[in-house]
Design a protein around this motif. Sequence first.
Motif, PDB file in Angstrom:
ATOM      1  N   CYS A   9      41.080  46.640  42.784  1.00  0.00           N
ATOM      2  CA  CYS A   9      42.142  47.622  42.552  1.00  0.00           C
ATOM      3  C   CYS A   9      41.906  48.398  41.256  1.00  0.00           C
ATOM      4  O   CYS A   9      42.100  49.621  41.198  1.00  0.00           O
ATOM      5  N   ILE A  12      48.721  50.667  43.212  1.00  0.00           N
ATOM      6  CA  ILE A  12      47.463  49.925  43.201  1.00  0.00           C
ATOM      7  C   ILE A  12      47.293  49.131  41.904  1.00  0.00           C
ATOM      8  O   ILE A  12      46.736  48.025  41.903  1.00  0.00           O
ATOM      9  N   ASN A  13      47.817  49.660  40.806  1.00  0.00           N
ATOM     10  CA  ASN A  13      47.716  48.939  39.530  1.00  0.00           C
ATOM     11  C   ASN A  13      48.700  47.784  39.461  1.00  0.00           C
ATOM     12  O   ASN A  13      48.412  46.756  38.845  1.00  0.00           O
ATOM     13  N   ALA A  40      47.018  45.030  41.138  1.00  0.00           N
ATOM     14  CA  ALA A  40      45.987  44.457  40.261  1.00  0.00           C
ATOM     15  C   ALA A  40      46.609  43.482  39.260  1.00  0.00           C
ATOM     16  O   ALA A  40      46.096  42.378  39.046  1.00  0.00           O
ATOM     17  N   LYS A  44      39.057  50.842  41.832  1.00  0.00           N
ATOM     18  CA  LYS A  44      39.492  51.982  42.638  1.00  0.00           C
ATOM     19  C   LYS A  44      40.319  52.955  41.809  1.00  0.00           C
ATOM     20  O   LYS A  44      40.136  54.175  41.902  1.00  0.00           O
ATOM     21  N   TYR A  45      41.206  52.438  40.981  1.00  0.00           N
ATOM     22  CA  TYR A  45      42.022  53.333  40.166  1.00  0.00           C
ATOM     23  C   TYR A  45      41.171  54.054  39.128  1.00  0.00           C
ATOM     24  O   TYR A  45      41.435  55.211  38.794  1.00  0.00           O
TER      25      TYR A  45
END
Length: 331
Positions: free
Chosen positions: A75, A106-107, A110, A78-79
């Motif tokens: 994640c 998404i964070n 994570a 990806k960010y």
Amino acid sequence: MSSYTPQTELPLERSRLIGMILGGVSYGVHLLLTVQAVTALMQRPRHGQKIANSRRMLLCYTLLTFALSTISFACSAKYTEMIWIDLGNVPGGPAALIENATHYRINFVAILCAYVAEWFMQALLLYRCFVIWDWARYVMVPMFATYIGMIAVAIIVLVQANTGTSFYTINITLAHLAFLVGNTVLYTILVAKRLLSMRSQMKTALAEYDSSTYDTIILMVIESAVAYSIFVLIYIVAFSVHSDSLSTVCFLSVNHVEGITQLFIIIRVARGRAITHDWSTRNAPAAPTTLAFAGVASIPEEGPDMAQVARPEQDSVNSCSVSAKSAEANV
């Protein structure tokens, strides 16, 4: 002709890239050690014994924590891609995306996976400590209270992060990090004290007793705790002085560092049993050394004199039987 130049904060942007690079390196080490730990734990012990239940537990622990760490790292990676590629033209530029990372789901995933992995890692420390101390209440209560406090504070951090609050402004994160260090230090002190006490009793019972195994275990526990604690202390200092750049670097690697330090112990113990058994059969006076890993104090076949020496040793070691039981699942 005018052109739009996004606002930039180069130190923060560099820290994100450096953090991901270091995070990738630490993740690679975590992956390598996970493979080694799984291989060591799945090997059938010598002399035809079955795979112990504690090995199965450690195998599940290793795979679960690695899976959670993998999701967290994926994640974050990806960010990082989104910051400079997918969302590079948003107002404020990459720096705003880094500071307001919790605005994106998404964070949050994570952070959540990283925290849950930490809970499992800290739970393993508690279990080791409880078994070594034979589930003594005066040890369980402070350790369990610290653990519950850590989870409670982590949940508060997650709730605030879920509302979109900037991670760098969630000051209670400092309390969460303090609980992590406190739990690790408390575990190290309690385990080292218990092992030193058992080593002293073994030396009293058997004059020629070789305490090298206890010494090795104590050093192993201390080394792992020191490495992780120093890293978290750096993170605490960076977060407390609002050094967002250094905080970013630490955040992207702290979960892997904790996993690595625990895997070092699991691998050394899983591989060390057979070596300890072979070594003890070659050195009769030090046979009780196997207590730290096996739970069976063998009596060398050297006549009744040696048997008489061994019996007092066994009687005195009864109070230290925890070390015998803990070998399969502890330290």
